[in-house]
Design a protein around this motif. Structure first.
Motif, PDB file in Angstrom:
ATOM      1  N   GLU A  32     -39.171 -58.338 -90.188  1.00 49.44           N
ATOM      2  CA  GLU A  32     -39.826 -59.132 -90.972  1.00 49.44           C
ATOM      3  C   GLU A  32     -41.238 -59.771 -90.513  1.00 49.44           C
ATOM      4  OE1 GLU A  32     -37.513 -62.296 -93.007  1.00 49.44           O
ATOM      5  OE2 GLU A  32     -35.840 -61.225 -92.062  1.00 49.44           O
ATOM      6  N   GLY A  33     -42.071 -60.205 -91.086  1.00 46.79           N
ATOM      7  CA  GLY A  33     -43.326 -60.625 -90.478  1.00 46.79           C
ATOM      8  C   GLY A  33     -44.288 -60.066 -89.760  1.00 46.79           C
ATOM      9  N   GLY A  34     -44.148 -58.658 -89.777  1.00 48.34           N
ATOM     10  CA  GLY A  34     -45.149 -57.612 -89.330  1.00 48.34           C
ATOM     11  C   GLY A  34     -46.286 -57.537 -90.315  1.00 48.34           C
ATOM     12  N   VAL A  36     -48.416 -55.031 -92.920  1.00 51.71           N
ATOM     13  CA  VAL A  36     -48.223 -53.696 -93.737  1.00 51.71           C
ATOM     14  C   VAL A  36     -48.144 -52.623 -92.870  1.00 51.71           C
ATOM     15  CG1 VAL A  36     -48.931 -52.590 -95.772  1.00 51.71           C
ATOM     16  CG2 VAL A  36     -48.642 -55.047 -95.808  1.00 51.71           C
ATOM     17  N   THR A  37     -48.981 -52.422 -92.027  1.00 53.57           N
ATOM     18  CA  THR A  37     -49.244 -51.249 -91.232  1.00 53.57           C
ATOM     19  C   THR A  37     -48.042 -51.081 -90.214  1.00 53.57           C
ATOM     20  OG1 THR A  37     -51.560 -51.052 -91.263  1.00 53.57           O
ATOM     21  CG2 THR A  37     -50.526 -49.980 -89.330  1.00 53.57           C
ATOM     22  N   GLU A  38     -47.703 -52.166 -89.722  1.00 50.42           N
ATOM     23  CA  GLU A  38     -46.424 -52.327 -88.691  1.00 50.42           C
ATOM     24  C   GLU A  38     -45.333 -51.942 -89.589  1.00 50.42           C
ATOM     25  OE1 GLU A  38     -48.387 -55.435 -85.499  1.00 50.42           O
ATOM     26  OE2 GLU A  38     -47.033 -56.160 -87.086  1.00 50.42           O
ATOM     27  N   GLN A  39     -45.013 -52.485 -90.594  1.00 49.89           N
ATOM     28  CA  GLN A  39     -43.761 -52.287 -91.214  1.00 49.89           C
ATOM     29  C   GLN A  39     -43.742 -50.958 -91.816  1.00 49.89           C
ATOM     30  OE1 GLN A  39     -42.518 -55.498 -94.086  1.00 49.89           O
ATOM     31  NE2 GLN A  39     -43.047 -57.183 -92.895  1.00 49.89           N
ATOM     32  N   THR A  40     -44.744 -50.370 -92.300  1.00 46.41           N
ATOM     33  CA  THR A  40     -44.820 -49.194 -92.860  1.00 46.41           C
ATOM     34  C   THR A  40     -44.713 -48.102 -92.005  1.00 46.41           C
ATOM     35  OG1 THR A  40     -46.263 -49.852 -94.803  1.00 46.41           O
ATOM     36  CG2 THR A  40     -45.912 -47.453 -94.299  1.00 46.41           C
ATOM     37  N   THR A  41     -45.055 -48.361 -90.656  1.00 47.12           N
ATOM     38  CA  THR A  41     -45.087 -47.383 -89.530  1.00 47.12           C
ATOM     39  C   THR A  41     -43.251 -47.409 -89.100  1.00 47.12           C
ATOM     40  OG1 THR A  41     -47.118 -47.687 -88.798  1.00 47.12           O
ATOM     41  CG2 THR A  41     -45.463 -46.926 -87.079  1.00 47.12           C
ATOM     42  N   GLU A  42     -42.980 -48.610 -89.280  1.00 47.59           N
ATOM     43  CA  GLU A  42     -41.420 -48.614 -88.728  1.00 47.59           C
ATOM     44  C   GLU A  42     -40.656 -48.230 -89.504  1.00 47.59           C
ATOM     45  OE1 GLU A  42     -38.039 -52.117 -87.434  1.00 47.59           O
ATOM     46  OE2 GLU A  42     -40.249 -52.623 -87.308  1.00 47.59           O
ATOM     47  N   ILE A  43     -40.689 -48.182 -90.876  1.00 46.30           N
ATOM     48  CA  ILE A  43     -40.054 -47.599 -91.921  1.00 46.30           C
ATOM     49  C   ILE A  43     -40.033 -46.180 -91.994  1.00 46.30           C
ATOM     50  CG2 ILE A  43     -39.812 -47.347 -94.548  1.00 46.30           C
ATOM     51  CD1 ILE A  43     -41.021 -50.374 -94.569  1.00 46.30           C
ATOM     52  N   TYR A 106     -40.675 -59.280 -95.703  1.00 45.70           N
ATOM     53  CA  TYR A 106     -40.828 -58.028 -95.954  1.00 45.70           C
ATOM     54  C   TYR A 106     -42.141 -57.950 -97.057  1.00 45.70           C
ATOM     55  CZ  TYR A 106     -35.885 -57.326 -94.053  1.00 45.70           C
ATOM     56  OH  TYR A 106     -34.658 -57.413 -93.558  1.00 45.70           O
ATOM     57  N   ARG A 107     -42.798 -56.659 -96.523  1.00 47.30           N
ATOM     58  CA  ARG A 107     -43.897 -56.498 -97.387  1.00 47.30           C
ATOM     59  C   ARG A 107     -43.785 -55.086 -98.139  1.00 47.30           C
ATOM     60  NH1 ARG A 107     -48.626 -58.944 -95.041  1.00 47.30           N
ATOM     61  NH2 ARG A 107     -49.881 -58.121 -96.702  1.00 47.30           N
ATOM     62  N   VAL A 108     -42.992 -54.488 -97.415  1.00 49.45           N
ATOM     63  CA  VAL A 108     -42.973 -53.004 -98.102  1.00 49.45           C
ATOM     64  C   VAL A 108     -41.509 -52.512 -97.870  1.00 49.45           C
ATOM     65  CG1 VAL A 108     -43.518 -50.615 -97.730  1.00 49.45           C
ATOM     66  CG2 VAL A 108     -45.118 -52.288 -97.197  1.00 49.45           C
ATOM     67  N   GLU A 109     -40.780 -51.794 -98.880  1.00 42.52           N
ATOM     68  CA  GLU A 109     -39.556 -51.052 -98.745  1.00 42.52           C
ATOM     69  C   GLU A 109     -39.791 -49.784 -99.462  1.00 42.52           C
ATOM     70  OE1 GLU A 109     -34.740 -51.617-100.036  1.00 42.52           O
ATOM     71  OE2 GLU A 109     -36.348 -53.299-100.581  1.00 42.52           O
ATOM     72  N   ILE A 110     -39.261 -48.819 -98.598  1.00 40.00           N
ATOM     73  CA  ILE A 110     -39.367 -47.072 -99.254  1.00 40.00           C
ATOM     74  C   ILE A 110     -37.916 -46.627 -99.368  1.00 40.00           C
ATOM     75  CG2 ILE A 110     -40.423 -45.017 -98.522  1.00 40.00           C
ATOM     76  CD1 ILE A 110     -42.498 -46.517 -97.003  1.00 40.00           C
ATOM     77  N   VAL A 111     -37.772 -46.008-100.387  1.00 37.34           N
ATOM     78  CA  VAL A 111     -36.658 -45.278-100.588  1.00 37.34           C
ATOM     79  C   VAL A 111     -36.856 -43.827-100.833  1.00 37.34           C
ATOM     80  CG1 VAL A 111     -34.581 -44.934-102.186  1.00 37.34           C
ATOM     81  CG2 VAL A 111     -35.724 -47.377-101.728  1.00 37.34           C
TER      82      VAL A 111
END
Length: 116
Positions: A32-34, A36-43, A106-111
């Motif tokens: 949380e809070g990262g 979009v680039t950080e969150q997508t990379t982590e995902i 959360y900015r991005v969620e991927i399935v």
């Protein structure tokens, strides 16, 4: 009857369910809070790890469902990370939409689904 394999299961959900040679992954989010680039990379790192546990990888993706908290602000930045991660010639069928995610951080969620 098809064999069903569940990976990283708890009382609410499994991170991966494999049936008939298809790995179905739960939705993945970043910290949380990262950005979009950080969150997508982590995902995508989480997805790589879960695909490996299932005995597959991102060259065997079938579908991808991506949710952005704000398409106008997040779509291009998310795509830059996604495009670098998907191997050339192995893009899955994909759909992307805007959604209110579980928390405002959360900015991005991927399935994804992938062949095993």
């Amino acid at each position: 009857m098809s064999q069903i394999t569940r990976i990283d299961t708890n009382a609410r959900m499994s991170q991966v369910v494999i049936v008939n040679g298809i790995a179905h992954l739960a939705g993945q989010v970043g910290a949380e809070g990262g950005t979009v680039t950080e969150q997508t990379t982590e995902i995508l790192e989480k997805i790589d790890a879960l695909l490996a546990k299932a005995g597959t990888d991102n060259k065997r993706l079938i579908t991808a469902q991506i949710w952005c908290a704000n398409m106008a602000e997040d779509f291009e930045e998310m795509n830059a990370v996604w495009d670098a991660w998907v191997p050339d010639g192995f893009a899955p069928a994909r759909w992307t939409g805007e959604a209110v995610l579980a928390t405002p951080g959360y900015r991005v969620e991927i399935v994804v689904t992938a062949a095993v």
